[in-house]
Design an enzyme around this catalytic site. Structure first.
Site, PDB file in Angstrom:
ATOM      1  N   SER A 168     -14.719  -2.034  -4.180  1.00 29.09           N
ATOM      2  CA  SER A 168     -15.533  -1.616  -4.150  1.00 29.09           C
ATOM      3  C   SER A 168     -16.265  -1.569  -2.470  1.00 29.09           C
ATOM      4  O   SER A 168     -15.897  -2.166  -1.508  1.00 29.09           O
ATOM      5  CB  SER A 168     -17.245  -1.706  -4.950  1.00 29.09           C
ATOM      6  OG  SER A 168     -16.908  -1.937  -6.405  1.00 29.09           O
ATOM      7  N   GLU A 171       0.115 -12.830  -1.560  1.00 22.76           N
ATOM      8  CA  GLU A 171      -0.656 -12.240  -2.943  1.00 22.76           C
ATOM      9  C   GLU A 171       0.512 -12.797  -4.227  1.00 22.76           C
ATOM     10  O   GLU A 171      -0.088 -14.000  -5.160  1.00 22.76           O
ATOM     11  CB  GLU A 171      -0.998 -11.253  -4.022  1.00 22.76           C
ATOM     12  CG  GLU A 171      -2.039 -10.625  -2.989  1.00 22.76           C
ATOM     13  CD  GLU A 171      -2.026  -8.727  -3.112  1.00 22.76           C
ATOM     14  OE1 GLU A 171      -3.365  -8.112  -2.551  1.00 22.76           O
ATOM     15  OE2 GLU A 171      -1.067  -8.443  -4.005  1.00 22.76           O
ATOM     16  N   HIS A 226       0.565  -0.707   0.193  1.00 21.43           N
ATOM     17  CA  HIS A 226      -0.076   0.136  -0.041  1.00 21.43           C
ATOM     18  C   HIS A 226       0.609   0.993  -0.186  1.00 21.43           C
ATOM     19  O   HIS A 226       0.515   2.725  -0.327  1.00 21.43           O
ATOM     20  CB  HIS A 226      -1.010  -0.353   0.776  1.00 21.43           C
ATOM     21  CG  HIS A 226      -2.234   1.420   1.504  1.00 21.43           C
ATOM     22  ND1 HIS A 226      -3.254   1.013   0.988  1.00 21.43           N
ATOM     23  CD2 HIS A 226      -1.717   2.211   2.179  1.00 21.43           C
ATOM     24  CE1 HIS A 226      -3.291   2.468   0.940  1.00 21.43           C
ATOM     25  NE2 HIS A 226      -3.008   2.867   1.994  1.00 21.43           N
TER      26      HIS A 226
END
EC number: 3.2.2.6
Length: 329
Positions: free
Chosen positions: A231, A267, A202
């Site tokens: 979302s 990931e 991030h």
């Protein structure tokens, strides 16, 4: 007025991704291409504007930024905007805007889309239409042509019907109109929903990853990037796993922050698992780290050919595009 208009499948796909993903919000963007044989070819798009449920406009600043993104030989050849749930038509504002565009470029094109109509079995002509303006009135442009085929025939837009994935495919041959619009399929692998998944920390978003994602998107790639795709209320783990499974390649932005974080490494584990199946999917990018630092984290990744952000973001983008285009031939 252009004698003919052609549009690549890639450009159509970009428009669908931009407009359908916006839901009820109206969006707009620019059509990028070049004049050809008295007509215009639209190769890709540059999404520029998010409006409201009632209004959207492309500002002069957004146009200036888009011009700076153009590759050699590319030109802005038109614009598009969406009308979610309203049908496809030109408003009086659209007419006045396009008349101003035609004053300095008679080949300029306008595309209007109602993304709510892009449903399984629906003719594409019901939700996508090109327009120009003549005598202060909108003039819809009809007729589609399939290029790259030995059958250089014309196709009625009603014969392009949406498949279950929300993209138009041609089914029945007919003859159609005067101005010709071509429909050409991208050579990217259609079996994946996304071309690339961006795996990153991030903390690297602000100064590198966000711009990387935006530039890849502007080049026509289908990018899974959390700020584009997630979302409010989405299950994070499930969404990431879904994105990994549906992505052709994984761009792994290796940095000091990456090595400290748990989620990016999970990931990466998912991408490594795909490679165990015999698929080369990991595209490493080194961001502010040395080979020795990568080696201490993973000797396998250290021995991979990687793009380095030290050479600039455009270099990284071009290296990624080179790999994807090579694999799609």
């Amino acid at each position: 007025m252009a004698k003919s208009v052609s549009i690549s499948y890639l450009a159509l796909e970009q428009i669908f991704n931009d407009t359908i993903g916006a839901g009820e919000i109206k969006v707009a963007g620019l059509l990028v291409g070049h004049p050809v044989n008295g007509g215009v070819h639209i190769a890709r798009t540059i999404p520029t504007s998010r409006g409201t449920v009632t209004y959207v406009r492309i500002s002069a600043e957004e146009i200036s930024r888009a011009v700076e993104e153009l590759n050699p030989g590319e030109k802005i050849v038109g614009w598009y905007h969406s009308r979610p749930g309203q049908g496809v038509f030109f408003s009086q504002d659209d007419i006045e805007t396009h008349e101003k565009c035609l004053d300095f470029n008679p080949y300029f094109q306008a595309l209007v889309i109602d993304p709510h109509q892009a449903k399984y079995g629906t003719p594409m002509a019901d939700c996508v239409r090109f327009y120009t303006v003549r005598n202060h009135k909108e003039v819809p442009i009809h007729g589609y042509k399939l290029t790259g085929s030995s059958m250089q025939s014309y196709y009625d837009p009603k014969e392009f019907v949406f498949d279950k994935y929300g993209f138009p495919h041609h089914y029945t041959l007919t003859h159609a109109g005067k101005t010709k619009i071509s429909h050409r399929k991208s050579n990217m692998d259609a079996s994946f929903e996304y071309d690339v998944f961006i795996c990153h920390a991030h903390e690297d978003k602000e100064f590198f990853v966000r711009e990387l994602a935006e530039k890849l998107h502007s080049k026509g790639l289908r990018v899974w990037y959390d700020e584009f795709t997630l979302s409010l209320g989405d299950n994070l783990r499930r969404s990431i796993e879904n994105g990994l499974a549906k992505s052709r390649y994984g761009i792994v932005v290796l940095s000091k922050r990456f090595f400290e974080k748990e989620w990016p490494q999970k990931e990466l584990d998912g991408l490594v698992a795909k490679e165990v199946e015999g698929k080369k999917v990991i595209l490493p990018v080194w961001h502010g780290i040395t080979r020795e630092e990568v080696q201490s984290f993973s000797s396998i990744l250290a021995n991979r050919l990687a793009a380095s952000s030290e050479k600039g973001i455009d270099y990284v983008v071009n290296e990624i595009l080179r790999v994807l285009r090579k694999k799609s031939v």
